[in-house]
Design a protein around this motif. Structure first.
Motif, PDB file in Angstrom:
ATOM      1  N   ARG A 152       0.827  -1.202   0.000  1.00 59.34           N
ATOM      2  CA  ARG A 152       0.000   0.000   0.000  1.00 59.34           C
ATOM      3  C   ARG A 152       0.864   1.256   0.000  1.00 59.34           C
ATOM      4  NH1 ARG A 152      -3.042  -3.590   3.080  1.00 59.34           N
ATOM      5  NH2 ARG A 152      -5.244  -3.713   2.513  1.00 59.34           N
ATOM      6  N   ALA A 153       0.315   2.318  -0.591  1.00 58.19           N
ATOM      7  CA  ALA A 153       0.961   3.624  -0.582  1.00 58.19           C
ATOM      8  C   ALA A 153      -0.115   4.695  -0.474  1.00 58.19           C
ATOM      9  CB  ALA A 153       1.802   3.832  -1.840  1.00 58.19           C
ATOM     10  N   GLU A 154       0.286   5.850   0.012  1.00 50.79           N
ATOM     11  CA  GLU A 154      -0.612   6.998   0.080  1.00 50.79           C
ATOM     12  C   GLU A 154      -0.430   7.825  -1.184  1.00 50.79           C
ATOM     13  OE1 GLU A 154      -2.966   8.172   2.348  1.00 50.79           O
ATOM     14  OE2 GLU A 154      -2.849   6.105   3.043  1.00 50.79           O
ATOM     15  N   ALA A 155      -1.549   8.202  -1.828  1.00 50.14           N
ATOM     16  CA  ALA A 155      -1.512   8.941  -3.078  1.00 50.14           C
ATOM     17  C   ALA A 155      -2.521  10.077  -3.017  1.00 50.14           C
ATOM     18  CB  ALA A 155      -1.827   8.016  -4.252  1.00 50.14           C
ATOM     19  N   PRO A 156      -2.384  11.076  -3.883  1.00 49.07           N
ATOM     20  CA  PRO A 156      -3.411  12.131  -3.923  1.00 49.07           C
ATOM     21  C   PRO A 156      -4.792  11.552  -4.196  1.00 49.07           C
ATOM     22  CG  PRO A 156      -1.467  12.773  -5.189  1.00 49.07           C
ATOM     23  CD  PRO A 156      -1.272  11.331  -4.813  1.00 49.07           C
ATOM     24  N   ALA A 157      -5.800  12.172  -3.649  1.00 48.54           N
ATOM     25  CA  ALA A 157      -7.157  11.639  -3.775  1.00 48.54           C
ATOM     26  C   ALA A 157      -7.601  11.555  -5.230  1.00 48.54           C
ATOM     27  CB  ALA A 157      -8.132  12.501  -2.970  1.00 48.54           C
ATOM     28  N   GLU A 158      -7.104  12.447  -6.102  1.00 47.36           N
ATOM     29  CA  GLU A 158      -7.531  12.442  -7.500  1.00 47.36           C
ATOM     30  C   GLU A 158      -6.694  11.509  -8.369  1.00 47.36           C
ATOM     31  OE1 GLU A 158      -4.913  16.149  -6.933  1.00 47.36           O
ATOM     32  OE2 GLU A 158      -6.401  14.984  -5.811  1.00 47.36           O
ATOM     33  N   ALA A 159      -5.634  10.905  -7.837  1.00 48.82           N
ATOM     34  CA  ALA A 159      -4.794   9.990  -8.619  1.00 48.82           C
ATOM     35  C   ALA A 159      -5.569   8.717  -8.960  1.00 48.82           C
ATOM     36  CB  ALA A 159      -3.522   9.647  -7.849  1.00 48.82           C
ATOM     37  N   VAL A 160      -5.287   8.151 -10.157  1.00 47.02           N
ATOM     38  CA  VAL A 160      -6.026   6.983 -10.643  1.00 47.02           C
ATOM     39  C   VAL A 160      -5.049   5.977 -11.249  1.00 47.02           C
ATOM     40  CG1 VAL A 160      -7.827   6.158 -12.211  1.00 47.02           C
ATOM     41  CG2 VAL A 160      -8.029   8.423 -11.178  1.00 47.02           C
ATOM     42  N   PRO A 161      -5.066   4.705 -10.820  1.00 48.85           N
ATOM     43  CA  PRO A 161      -4.254   3.690 -11.494  1.00 48.85           C
ATOM     44  C   PRO A 161      -4.847   3.349 -12.856  1.00 48.85           C
ATOM     45  CG  PRO A 161      -5.590   2.661  -9.793  1.00 48.85           C
ATOM     46  CD  PRO A 161      -5.809   4.147  -9.674  1.00 48.85           C
ATOM     47  N   LEU A 162      -3.986   3.213 -13.862  1.00 50.28           N
ATOM     48  CA  LEU A 162      -4.461   3.001 -15.229  1.00 50.28           C
ATOM     49  C   LEU A 162      -4.133   1.620 -15.769  1.00 50.28           C
ATOM     50  CD1 LEU A 162      -3.540   6.400 -16.921  1.00 50.28           C
ATOM     51  CD2 LEU A 162      -5.727   5.702 -15.931  1.00 50.28           C
ATOM     52  N   ARG A 163      -2.922   1.132 -15.536  1.00 48.73           N
ATOM     53  CA  ARG A 163      -2.499  -0.142 -16.099  1.00 48.73           C
ATOM     54  C   ARG A 163      -1.202  -0.568 -15.426  1.00 48.73           C
ATOM     55  NH1 ARG A 163      -2.483  -0.145 -21.573  1.00 48.73           N
ATOM     56  NH2 ARG A 163      -3.537   1.859 -21.789  1.00 48.73           N
ATOM     57  N   PHE A 164      -0.873  -1.852 -15.610  1.00 47.62           N
ATOM     58  CA  PHE A 164       0.427  -2.357 -15.181  1.00 47.62           C
ATOM     59  C   PHE A 164       1.420  -2.172 -16.315  1.00 47.62           C
ATOM     60  CE2 PHE A 164      -2.037  -4.376 -11.895  1.00 47.62           C
ATOM     61  CZ  PHE A 164      -1.150  -4.547 -10.840  1.00 47.62           C
ATOM     62  N   VAL A 165       2.619  -1.752 -15.968  1.00 50.28           N
ATOM     63  CA  VAL A 165       3.712  -1.613 -16.926  1.00 50.28           C
ATOM     64  C   VAL A 165       4.898  -2.376 -16.353  1.00 50.28           C
ATOM     65  CG1 VAL A 165       5.271  -0.044 -18.117  1.00 50.28           C
ATOM     66  CG2 VAL A 165       2.889   0.622 -17.741  1.00 50.28           C
ATOM     67  N   GLY A 166       5.140  -3.572 -16.891  1.00 47.99           N
ATOM     68  CA  GLY A 166       6.164  -4.415 -16.289  1.00 47.99           C
ATOM     69  C   GLY A 166       5.753  -4.773 -14.873  1.00 47.99           C
ATOM     70  N   GLY A 167       6.614  -4.487 -13.924  1.00 44.59           N
ATOM     71  CA  GLY A 167       6.294  -4.755 -12.521  1.00 44.59           C
ATOM     72  C   GLY A 167       5.776  -3.545 -11.788  1.00 44.59           C
ATOM     73  N   ALA A 168       5.460  -2.462 -12.512  1.00 48.65           N
ATOM     74  CA  ALA A 168       5.001  -1.222 -11.887  1.00 48.65           C
ATOM     75  C   ALA A 168       3.557  -0.939 -12.283  1.00 48.65           C
ATOM     76  CB  ALA A 168       5.907  -0.058 -12.282  1.00 48.65           C
ATOM     77  N   VAL A 169       2.974   0.058 -11.628  1.00 47.53           N
ATOM     78  CA  VAL A 169       1.607   0.483 -11.926  1.00 47.53           C
ATOM     79  C   VAL A 169       1.660   1.918 -12.432  1.00 47.53           C
ATOM     80  CG1 VAL A 169      -0.686   0.942 -10.981  1.00 47.53           C
ATOM     81  CG2 VAL A 169       0.614  -1.037 -10.184  1.00 47.53           C
ATOM     82  N   LEU A 170       1.072   2.139 -13.604  1.00 46.18           N
ATOM     83  CA  LEU A 170       0.993   3.481 -14.160  1.00 46.18           C
ATOM     84  C   LEU A 170      -0.168   4.218 -13.502  1.00 46.18           C
ATOM     85  CD1 LEU A 170       2.011   5.494 -16.375  1.00 46.18           C
ATOM     86  CD2 LEU A 170       0.192   4.562 -17.817  1.00 46.18           C
ATOM     87  N   VAL A 171       0.131   5.389 -12.940  1.00 46.78           N
ATOM     88  CA  VAL A 171      -0.862   6.174 -12.215  1.00 46.78           C
ATOM     89  C   VAL A 171      -0.978   7.544 -12.871  1.00 46.78           C
ATOM     90  CG1 VAL A 171      -1.494   7.187  -9.978  1.00 46.78           C
ATOM     91  CG2 VAL A 171      -0.327   4.969 -10.073  1.00 46.78           C
TER      92      VAL A 171
END
Length: 421
Positions: A227-246
């Motif tokens: 888990r991580a804390e992110a801005p309320a308006e941030a949105v995950p879009l897709r996985f890129v390799g082992g990371a998550v595009l936000v």
């Protein structure tokens, strides 16, 4: 009473021990008897005090159970009411993990009877489709979905192990179901603002409020959360390799790759990318960035480190909005764009990224995800609820894709193209 001279009270002989007991010894003996009685675990059956205490305990337990049941009923009714207002059916037989799933416990649903149709019919496509409450497989099977609401996205698991399906946004949030090959489903996640899956269906990322999380899907269960804390308006879009595009904010340019580090999300330095469409085989990303002129954008290749452009070579301006996807071989981008004054799906040759090379009109504008089933074939649904099959050879030869109307779909329901092998 009078006693004869020969009588010696009622004692026939002298006592074996002295009857002269001192005060201290008597007190010690009394204390010892009391201590032994207090330590005795068994209480006489006829003790009225014990019976009263036991009855009071039973009454208290009943009241506690009734209160817990009432609280649980309130939660269920509130969730069901929210889903009813949003047009969603609550998942029958499943436990909804609202927003904060306990990933160490299994969320299961009650077993139901298989609903797979034994009749093999002609498939609509060489990919699976979700048609309202039925999965139409590429092999021609028809499988009724059990215990799920509406489906917005779906992913097929390898080795015929079923599907992972994601519901649309609602007042109760998005839901993620694990669907067995016979159509029965159970809830893995609920109440999320957004849910995305990786290309293998082995990881899931979601966002709720300011909490950004990722878990692995093992045997249709979620385990090992980061888990991580992110801005309320941030949105995950897709996985890129082992990371998550936000995407940092829906209304502003800027993305970041979250590399699954706990703590506070690092917002990165990208403030120019407006859309990210997918990755090339070498790991670089294909996206859209704001141009030098206000309101103008162009297609460009981005470095995954910082999402900076790999060069100054900028491709065509799309002028559209919505979904897009890169072909598995990295040659083509199929995306919504402008063809004249009309928004359509266009085909971009990624080996010829140049403003002078116009995208090729490929079909009506896409609604929902664009799914490539092979390097030269892609599927999507248009706004009219029709299934569109785009063939690269046909489109580059000047013949745009023809939509297929699927009979029997209710009004307002579009086919959902399933990703995955």
């Amino acid at each position: 009473m009078s006693v004869g001279s020969g009588d010696r009270d009622n004692q026939e002989r002298a006592p074996s021990r002295s009857l002269n007991v001192g005060q201290n010894e008597l007190e010690h003996a009394v204390r010892e008897v009391l201590v032994r009685q207090a330590a005795t675990p068994r209480v006489p059956a006829g003790d009225p005090a014990t019976a009263i205490i036991r009855r009071a305990n039973r009454i208290q337990r009943c009241r506690t159970a009734a209160g817990t049941s009432l609280a649980a009923m309130v939660v269920v009714l509130a969730t069901a009411a929210a889903m009813q207002l949003s047009g969603e059916r609550p998942p029958a037989g499943g436990t909804v993990v609202i927003g904060e799933p306990d990933l160490e416990s299994t969320v299961t649903g009650a077993p139901t009877s298989p609903t797979t149709s034994p009749d093999t019919k002609t498939p609509f496509a060489d990919v699976d489709l979700v048609l309202d409450a039925t999965i139409a497989t590429a092999q021609g099977r028809r499988i009724a979905l059990v215990d799920t609401g509406r489906v917005e996205r779906a992913h097929r698991l390898a080795d015929n192990r079923g599907w992972l399906v994601i519901g649309p946004p609602s007042l109760a949030g998005r839901y993620l179901w694990a669907v067995a090959p016979d159509g029965t489903a159970r809830v893995l996640l609920g109440g999320a603002d957004e849910i995305v899956l990786d290309e293998e269906g082995q990881q899931v990322a979601w966002k709720q409020g300011t909490a950004l999380a990722v878990a692995r899907v093992v045997n249709k269960e979620l385990i090992t959360t980061v888990r991580a804390e992110a801005p309320a308006e941030a949105v995950p879009l897709r996985f890129v390799g082992g990371a998550v595009l936000v995407r940092l904010a829906p209304g502003r340019p800027g993305h970041v790759l979250w590399r699954l580090q706990p703590g506070q999300l690092d917002p990165g330095t990208d403030r120019v990318s407006t859309r990210i469409f997918g990755t090339l085989p070498d790991g670089r990303l294909v996206g859209e960035v704001t141009g030098e002129s206000p309101g103008h954008t162009c297609v460009i290749v981005l470095n995954p480190a910082g999402l900076a452009p790999t060069g100054s070579k900028c491709g065509p301006e799309l002028g559209g909005d919505g979904p897009g996807a890169v072909s598995p071989d990295g040659r083509w981008l199929l995306v919504n764009g402008r063809s004249g004054r009309q928004e359509r799906v266009v085909l971009v040759d990624l080996r010829r990224l140049d403003p002078s090379v116009d995208p090729v009109p490929a079909g009506p504008a896409a609604t929902g995800e664009v799914i490539w089933s092979a390097p030269g074939t892609a599927y999507y649904a248009d706004a009219a609820g029709r299934l569109v099959r785009m063939d690269v050879d046909r489109v580059t030869a000047g013949r745009p894709a023809d939509p297929l109307v699927i009979a029997g779909l209710p009004d307002g329901i579009r086919p959902v193209v399933v990703s995955g092998d």
